[in-house]
Scaffold this motif. Structure first.
Motif, short mmCIF file in Angstrom:
data_model
loop_
_atom_site.label_atom_id
_atom_site.label_comp_id
_atom_site.label_asym_id
_atom_site.label_seq_id
_atom_site.Cartn_x
_atom_site.Cartn_y
_atom_site.Cartn_z
N GLN A 139 15.51 93.14 15.82
CA GLN A 139 15.85 93.68 14.20
C GLN A 139 17.33 92.71 13.75
O GLN A 139 17.08 92.52 12.60
CB GLN A 139 16.23 94.74 15.12
CG GLN A 139 16.32 95.67 13.73
CD GLN A 139 16.34 97.62 14.12
OE1 GLN A 139 16.66 96.96 15.39
NE2 GLN A 139 16.47 97.95 13.27
N VAL A 140 17.95 92.54 14.49
CA VAL A 140 18.57 90.88 13.78
C VAL A 140 18.10 89.84 14.13
O VAL A 140 18.51 89.14 14.93
CB VAL A 140 20.41 91.43 14.70
CG1 VAL A 140 21.32 90.46 13.67
CG2 VAL A 140 20.38 92.87 14.45
N PRO A 141 17.39 88.96 12.94
CA PRO A 141 16.98 87.54 13.06
C PRO A 141 18.33 86.99 13.91
O PRO A 141 19.26 86.66 14.28
CB PRO A 141 17.03 87.03 11.59
CG PRO A 141 16.91 88.99 10.80
CD PRO A 141 17.82 89.76 11.74
N TRP A 142 17.27 86.12 14.67
CA TRP A 142 18.13 85.07 15.62
C TRP A 142 18.06 83.50 14.83
O TRP A 142 16.97 82.56 15.20
CB TRP A 142 18.28 85.17 17.13
CG TRP A 142 18.46 83.71 18.04
CD1 TRP A 142 19.94 83.58 18.32
CD2 TRP A 142 18.43 82.87 18.42
NE1 TRP A 142 19.96 82.61 19.01
CE2 TRP A 142 19.30 82.20 18.68
CE3 TRP A 142 16.93 82.30 17.86
CZ2 TRP A 142 18.78 80.82 19.89
CZ3 TRP A 142 16.40 80.88 19.00
CH2 TRP A 142 17.23 80.04 19.76
N ILE A 143 18.84 82.76 14.15
CA ILE A 143 19.43 81.30 13.77
C ILE A 143 20.23 80.84 14.00
O ILE A 143 21.08 81.55 14.12
CB ILE A 143 19.10 82.14 12.06
CG1 ILE A 143 18.58 83.30 11.87
CG2 ILE A 143 18.93 80.40 11.30
CD1 ILE A 143 16.96 82.92 11.83
N THR A 144 19.45 79.29 14.32
CA THR A 144 20.59 78.58 14.96
C THR A 144 21.45 78.37 13.69
O THR A 144 20.53 77.65 12.56
CB THR A 144 20.33 78.02 16.24
OG1 THR A 144 18.93 76.93 15.73
CG2 THR A 144 19.70 78.44 17.52
N ASN A 145 21.92 77.05 14.30
CA ASN A 145 23.17 76.45 13.09
C ASN A 145 22.13 75.26 12.76
O ASN A 145 22.82 73.62 13.54
CB ASN A 145 24.42 75.93 13.52
CG ASN A 145 24.88 75.27 11.98
OD1 ASN A 145 24.36 74.54 11.08
ND2 ASN A 145 26.13 74.69 12.53
N THR A 146 21.06 74.94 11.84
CA THR A 146 20.08 73.92 12.21
C THR A 146 19.30 73.81 10.97
O THR A 146 19.32 74.41 9.99
CB THR A 146 19.16 73.53 13.50
OG1 THR A 146 18.68 72.21 13.39
CG2 THR A 146 17.77 74.83 14.11
N THR A 147 18.65 73.02 11.15
CA THR A 147 17.18 72.57 9.50
C THR A 147 16.72 74.33 9.63
O THR A 147 15.97 74.37 11.33
CB THR A 147 16.20 71.50 9.62
OG1 THR A 147 15.86 71.81 10.85
CG2 THR A 147 17.47 70.92 10.04
N ILE A 148 15.77 74.44 8.93
CA ILE A 148 14.72 75.45 8.68
C ILE A 148 13.55 75.77 10.28
O ILE A 148 13.16 76.12 10.52
CB ILE A 148 14.52 75.80 7.42
CG1 ILE A 148 15.67 76.19 6.18
CG2 ILE A 148 13.15 77.43 7.08
CD1 ILE A 148 15.12 76.64 4.98
N ARG A 149 12.85 74.11 9.61
CA ARG A 149 12.21 73.25 10.47
C ARG A 149 12.29 73.32 11.68
O ARG A 149 11.74 74.68 12.33
CB ARG A 149 11.68 71.84 10.26
CG ARG A 149 10.10 71.75 10.81
CD ARG A 149 10.33 69.91 10.94
NE ARG A 149 9.88 69.55 8.68
CZ ARG A 149 9.28 68.23 8.59
NH1 ARG A 149 9.28 67.01 10.14
NH2 ARG A 149 8.40 68.67 7.71
N ASP A 150 13.06 73.23 12.09
CA ASP A 150 13.83 73.40 13.64
C ASP A 150 13.68 74.94 13.92
O ASP A 150 13.81 74.98 15.60
CB ASP A 150 15.29 72.55 13.86
CG ASP A 150 14.86 70.68 13.73
OD1 ASP A 150 13.64 70.32 14.12
OD2 ASP A 150 15.56 70.39 13.55
N ASN A 151 14.61 75.56 13.72
CA ASN A 151 14.51 77.58 13.47
C ASN A 151 12.86 77.65 13.43
O ASN A 151 13.06 78.64 14.56
CB ASN A 151 15.46 77.60 12.24
CG ASN A 151 16.92 78.27 13.05
OD1 ASN A 151 17.40 78.85 12.87
ND2 ASN A 151 17.36 77.41 11.81
#
Length: 240
Positions: A139-151
């Motif tokens: 429900q709360v998106p898990w996003i890492t501090n990297t590029t959109i492609r790598d995510n």
């Protein structure tokens, strides 16, 4: 000094994680049944290729993708389970199937989905899945501090350009990327703070789709999207 404080904070988070009680996954892998699945897994570059295009089938053992019997699930420390007396069996079909869990706010929908993932602390009953690998979009998106492609590619097995473009189209991300100077190579910042809530939600969904797992569990994927974007994404990803 700043770097030292950041390092100490990182070590504290690691220490807190290592001190957590070990989670015991009580789920079981389904015993074999009979079903049919497409043998080909080739996809084109348009969004319709989200679905298998082959009409060639092979006989493969496969039960219901998810089944729960006499299930009660809750969180650690809760006196009573949040959801009780759950019995369900999702349909299995060679070209895929969609099962929706619908209910009011705080009715236990997320707890049920977490139970399928084996992540509820207080669990009783029997949960069976047809695979140990499940894509999960929380429900709360898990996003890492990297590029959109790598995510999006994340831990999937390699980068497939055609499939990647299909996923971007299906999740309605192409227009967003066109407005960014570095496109999908844009670094999104900690927890994706450079992105809108809708972009974070669609990138998390794109990661689940890109992984091409047999089962995908998606929790409230449209809560941050406007009606027009919601319809586009639903039609391209979830509709038959």
């Amino acid at each position: 000094i700043k770097s030292a404080y950041e390092a100490v904070a990182c070590f504290r988070r690691i220490q807190a994680f290592l001190q957590l009680s070990e989670r015991v996954d009580k789920r079981k892998l389904q015993s074999p049944g009979d079903s049919y699945y497409p043998i080909d897994e080739y996809y084109g570059a348009d969004y319709a290729s989200i679905r298998p295009q082959s009409t060639t089938y092979f006989h493969a053992p496969a039960p219901a993708d998810v089944s729960i019997s006499d299930g009660s699930f809750g969180w650690k420390g809760s006196e009573y389970p949040i959801v009780r007396d759950i019995d369900l069996s999702t349909p299995t079909h060679g070209l895929g199937s969609l099962t929706m869990v619908i209910g009011p706010v705080s009715s236990g929908k997320s707890a049920l989905l977490r139970a399928i993932m084996g992540e509820t602390d207080n669990a009783n009953g029997h949960v069976k899945t047809s695979t140990t690998e499940i894509a999960f979009c929380e429900q709360v998106p898990w996003i890492t501090n990297t590029t959109i492609r790598d995510n999006i590619v994340a831990e999937s097995y390699g980068y497939d350009e055609n499939w990647y473009q299909s996923v971007l189209t299906a999740c309605d991300l192409l227009a967003d990327l066109a407005q960014m100077e570095q496109g999908d190579l844009t670094v999104v910042g900690d927890q994706g703070f450079k992105l809108s809530s809708g972009q974070r939600a669609r990138i998390a969904l794109a990661r689940a789709v890109y992984s091409r797992k047999r089962i995908a569990v998606v929790d409230e994927p449209f809560s941050s999207l406007d009606r027009a974007t919601e319809k586009v994404v639903f039609d391209r990803v979830f509709s038959s």
